[in-house]
Scaffold this motif. Structure first.
Motif, short mmCIF file in Angstrom:
data_model
loop_
_atom_site.label_atom_id
_atom_site.label_comp_id
_atom_site.label_asym_id
_atom_site.label_seq_id
_atom_site.Cartn_x
_atom_site.Cartn_y
_atom_site.Cartn_z
N ALA A 134 -7.04 3.05 -3.16
CA ALA A 134 -5.90 3.44 -3.67
C ALA A 134 -5.14 3.65 -4.90
O ALA A 134 -4.24 4.33 -5.25
CB ALA A 134 -4.60 3.04 -2.64
N GLY A 135 -6.03 2.94 -5.74
CA GLY A 135 -5.70 2.98 -7.10
C GLY A 135 -5.19 1.84 -7.90
O GLY A 135 -4.81 1.92 -9.24
N ALA A 156 -8.00 -5.76 2.59
CA ALA A 156 -6.65 -5.18 2.21
C ALA A 156 -6.98 -4.73 0.55
O ALA A 156 -6.61 -3.54 0.10
CB ALA A 156 -5.51 -6.16 2.17
N ARG A 157 -7.79 -5.73 -0.19
CA ARG A 157 -7.96 -5.31 -1.35
C ARG A 157 -8.82 -3.90 -1.75
O ARG A 157 -8.67 -3.46 -2.69
CB ARG A 157 -8.67 -6.63 -2.14
CG ARG A 157 -7.55 -7.72 -2.31
CD ARG A 157 -8.19 -8.80 -3.16
NE ARG A 157 -7.32 -10.14 -3.27
CZ ARG A 157 -7.50 -10.74 -4.48
NH1 ARG A 157 -8.03 -10.52 -5.42
NH2 ARG A 157 -6.28 -11.77 -4.23
N ARG A 165 1.34 6.44 -7.13
CA ARG A 165 0.29 7.48 -7.38
C ARG A 165 0.83 9.03 -7.15
O ARG A 165 0.11 9.82 -7.95
CB ARG A 165 -0.92 6.96 -6.44
CG ARG A 165 -1.22 5.73 -6.75
CD ARG A 165 -2.44 5.52 -7.87
NE ARG A 165 -3.64 6.44 -7.73
CZ ARG A 165 -4.26 6.69 -8.62
NH1 ARG A 165 -4.17 6.01 -9.86
NH2 ARG A 165 -5.60 7.21 -8.46
N LYS A 166 1.69 9.28 -6.27
CA LYS A 166 2.27 10.57 -6.11
C LYS A 166 2.84 10.99 -7.18
O LYS A 166 2.74 12.29 -7.77
CB LYS A 166 3.02 10.73 -4.80
CG LYS A 166 1.99 10.86 -3.61
CD LYS A 166 2.92 10.84 -2.29
CE LYS A 166 2.24 11.02 -1.31
NZ LYS A 166 2.86 11.07 0.06
N LEU A 212 0.88 -0.93 -0.17
CA LEU A 212 0.08 -0.18 -0.01
C LEU A 212 0.72 1.22 -0.15
O LEU A 212 0.58 2.24 -0.61
CB LEU A 212 -0.87 0.09 1.21
CG LEU A 212 -1.91 1.05 1.34
CD1 LEU A 212 -2.87 1.22 0.02
CD2 LEU A 212 -2.76 1.22 2.58
N ALA A 213 1.89 1.28 0.67
CA ALA A 213 2.82 2.45 0.70
C ALA A 213 3.49 2.53 -0.45
O ALA A 213 3.49 3.74 -1.09
CB ALA A 213 4.01 2.22 1.71
#
Length: 123
Positions: free
Chosen positions: A98-99, A91-92, A72-73, A65-66
């Motif tokens: 988150a994209g 989690a999914r 994405r940034k 995720l991180a």
């Protein structure tokens, strides 16, 4: 399609890269951690990133995720397929929010990989 493979397991990186190349894709980098993933993304500008959910051994998926958030940034439209041995719905959901554009379960099956990539190429 140019692909960046991100997984902390060298054997998985090797197998996944081979599968992708057999499918006609170019693996531009294969890395094992967040900093290498972000650096390789900036340098190589791949069309697709495959990302291990439990990168760096984070059992809750925060490692992947991180990395996803970092990517994405760099590019809000990055195409990320999450690869995981875990089927945690929570989690999914977080990763999708988150994209992440797709998911492939481990052990990786060629058919599942093709299906996830087709979602990217036909989006």
């Amino acid at each position: 399609m140019k692909v960046l493979v991100v997984d902390d397991d060298a054997a998985i990186r090797f197998v996944l890269a081979g599968m992708l190349e057999d499918l006609g894709h170019e693996v531009v980098a294969s890395v094992s951690n967040e900093s290498s993933a972000l650096e390789a993304y900036v340098e190589k500008r791949p069309d697709l990133v495959t990302l291990d959910l439990n990168l760096s051994g984070a059992a809750d998926g925060s490692g992947g995720l991180a990395v996803l958030r970092g990517l994405r940034k760099l590019n809000a439209n990055v195409n990320v397929i999450v690869v995981s041995g875990s089927s945690q719905a929570r989690a999914r959901t977080l990763l999708r929010q988150a994209g992440a554009v797709g998911f492939v379960d481990k052990p990786i099956r060629t058919e599942a990989l093709v299906q996830a990539i087709s979602k990217v190429t036909h989006a």
